[in-house]
Motif scaffolding. Structure first.
Motif, short mmCIF file in Angstrom:
data_model
loop_
_atom_site.label_atom_id
_atom_site.label_comp_id
_atom_site.label_asym_id
_atom_site.label_seq_id
_atom_site.Cartn_x
_atom_site.Cartn_y
_atom_site.Cartn_z
N PHE A 138 6.45 5.53 5.64
CA PHE A 138 5.29 6.34 5.96
C PHE A 138 5.69 7.80 6.16
O PHE A 138 6.84 8.09 6.51
N PRO A 139 4.75 8.73 5.95
CA PRO A 139 5.04 10.14 6.27
C PRO A 139 5.48 10.26 7.73
O PRO A 139 5.00 9.52 8.60
N THR A 140 6.38 11.19 8.00
CA THR A 140 6.99 11.31 9.32
C THR A 140 5.97 11.36 10.44
O THR A 140 6.13 10.72 11.49
N ALA A 141 4.88 12.09 10.25
CA ALA A 141 3.90 12.28 11.31
C ALA A 141 3.20 10.99 11.71
O ALA A 141 2.70 10.85 12.83
N MET B 277 0.81 -1.21 0.00
CA MET B 277 0.00 0.00 0.00
C MET B 277 0.85 1.27 0.00
O MET B 277 0.42 2.31 -0.48
N ILE B 278 2.07 1.19 0.55
CA ILE B 278 2.99 2.33 0.46
C ILE B 278 3.40 2.57 -0.99
O ILE B 278 3.44 3.71 -1.46
N ASP B 279 3.69 1.47 -1.70
CA ASP B 279 4.21 1.59 -3.06
C ASP B 279 3.13 1.98 -4.07
O ASP B 279 3.43 2.58 -5.10
N GLU B 280 1.88 1.61 -3.80
CA GLU B 280 0.81 1.90 -4.75
C GLU B 280 0.46 3.39 -4.72
O GLU B 280 0.33 3.98 -3.65
N LEU C 281 -4.40 1.58 9.84
CA LEU C 281 -5.50 2.53 9.73
C LEU C 281 -5.14 3.66 8.77
O LEU C 281 -5.96 4.05 7.92
N HIS C 282 -3.93 4.19 8.87
CA HIS C 282 -3.48 5.22 7.93
C HIS C 282 -3.51 4.71 6.49
O HIS C 282 -4.00 5.38 5.58
#
Length: 492
Positions: A298-301, A267-270, A312-313
């Motif tokens: 993932f984004p830093t936050a 899901m990160i790569d898509e 969930l993100h």
């Protein structure tokens, strides 16, 4: 695909039950197999090959080339009753399984890719070639060209999965009780033509339930093929992946669209709308930690080693506009600071978190005492209000246990209160209450709002519930300390 036409008299449920019992008795005699965690995978991949041979036979009828080379097809070796002992084991271990694991194709949808994924991590642990022959002979008695046999076998397989879950202990985190699955699917109000995904699909419970719900509407081969393509999953662990593929195959999906991979990495790569889906139904792993390479993607936050936050993100991003989600989350996911608060903020800003179902203590026993919640949301804009509904055990019960699990009937009152797809005419009761989004935001996106009609009397709360809440809090504290330690190391 639709069930294949019958080619011979169907086998009764009693006969199929006897076949499975005989198969398990045979496996118990082999010194190489230890318990159902060894036996069920072996039975699964043999059933998979037996059922795939029925598909190969159908391809032959239509003049299509076989997927598996003739020498490795089920009928070429399994139907040779004199092929047994050490010779049979040598063939299976050194030729058949490596050949199947190496199958692949550059053509999307090619069954070779499915076979290659299924058998990539498969090993034959049986030590006796003679017992292996006896096992194969039992499975030959199942007719995968018979619709009755297929449906009955699917039912029996579900029972085997439940038994394996009961034997799995701490390895059973990928199982969700059937009543919970059914309720979540029904209250998502699925429609034919929607893409439906479980990014942590385990043995395929949500996918099977969604498929079963929609299949009666899929009249004709075009709609059926569309449904096959729209049921999608991702599973990281090899054992549940194998069981999921067999589960979906037995329920009638010829080439399940399930990927054996780390779904967070996928899901990160898509990127882009083309990768988004309409519906997500899932019970992601929680309480665990992900490897650094995943977290750093993932984004830093939102970086956290608590898998519940990462999932969930990712789920929010995976949903297309107007998409819907039903997700199981641990109680500690509703509150706390750090990345969790930022993910909840994202959830309320991008989605309508319209309903949270508070589950009773022990629903997931014996795998975890941590209380859980069901979150239902739609990616249609910011949340204006969230309804809470508390499911309570039957009178005289304080919770659930392995020997006294939750029943589907205990969701009936909630389903009646729900108000259909539009959630119309909801009212506040002693079990249902409404919280404006402004109240949630003012509490730093804390979603842990107790039932206002009940006093939080610690002296009268079940000890298991108190322990579960303490464990949830400890997980939250540990996740924060681990994240802080990593930050300190990184700045040193």
């Amino acid at each position: 695909m639709a069930p294949l036409p019958k080619t011979q008299d169907t086998t009764s449920r009693a006969r199929l039950s006897a076949v499975i019992k005989s198969a398990r008795d045979i496996m118990r005699k082999d010194a190489g197999l230890n318990g159902d965690l060894d036996r069920l995978p072996l039975l699964s991949w043999l059933l998979f090959l037996r059922s795939f041979d029925a598909l190969e036979a159908e391809r032959e009828v239509f003049g299509q080339e076989p997927i598996i080379k003739p020498d490795y097809q089920w009928r070429a070796w399994a139907d040779r009753e004199t092929f047994t002992g050490a010779d049979l084991l040598m063939f299976v271990n050194t030729e058949l399984l490596p050949y199947l694991a190496d199958l692949k194709s550059d053509v999307p949808g090619d069954p070779r890719n499915v076979l290659g994924q299924v058998f990539a991590g498969v090993q034959n642990r049986m030590l006796s070639g003679y017992l292996f022959r006896d096992l194969v002979n039992q499975i030959r008695g199942i007719d995968f060209n018979s619709s009755d046999d297929i449906h009955t076998m699917a039912f029996l397989y579900e029972d085997l999965l439940k038994q394996m879950r009961d034997a799995a202990g701490d390895s059973g985190e990928f199982y969700t009780p059937r009543p919970v699955i059914r309720f979540m699917v029904e209250q998502t109000f699925l429609k034919l033509g929607e893409s439906i995904m479980d990014p942590a699909c385990g043995t395929g419970g949500f996918l099977v339930e969604a498929y079963t719900e929609l299949f009666p509407q899929a009249t004709g081969k075009v709609l059926q093929q569309q449904l096959f393509n729209n049921i999608r999953g991702i599973e990281k662990k090899p054992l549940p992946f194998l069981l999921c593929m067999m589960n979906l195959t037995l329920h009638g999906i010829p080439s399940p669209k399930v990927l054996h991979a780390n779904s967070l990495r996928v899901m990160i790569d898509e990127k882009g709308p083309s990768s988004q889906v309409d519906v997500i139904l899932t019970n992601p792993p929680f309480g665990g930690e992900e490897e650094d390479s995943i977290v750093q993607g993932f984004p830093t936050a939102y970086r956290s080693r608590e898998t519940a936050w990462l999932f969930l993100h990712s789920v929010i991003k995976k949903l297309g506009h107007g998409g819907r989600c039903a997700i199981v989350l641990p109680h500690n996911a509703l509150f706390g600071e750090g990345p969790g608060a930022k993910v909840r903020k994202q959830l309320l800003e991008e989605c309508d978190l319209h309903t949270i179902i508070r589950l009773p203590q022990g629903v997931f026993a014996p795998y975890t005492p941590i209380p859980a919640n069901l979150l239902f949301f739609e990616k249609t804009g910011a949340t204006k209000e969230t309804w809470y509904y508390e499911i309570i055990p039957p009178e005289g019960r304080k919770g659930y246990a392995k020997t006294k699990p939750m029943r589907y009937e205990e969701f009936e009152a909630c389903a009646a209160w729900w108000g259909g797809p539009e959630r119309a005419n909801r009212i506040q009761t002693d079990r249902a209450w409404r919280v404006p989004a402004a109240d949630i935001i003012s509490q730093n996106y804390n979603l842990n709002f107790a039932n206002p009609t009940e006093k939080d009397d610690l002296a009268h709360r079940p000890p298991a519930e108190l322990l579960g809440n303490l464990i949830s809090a400890e997980h939250e504290i540990l996740a924060l300390l681990t994240s802080l330690a990593k930050d300190v190391e990184g700045s040193a």
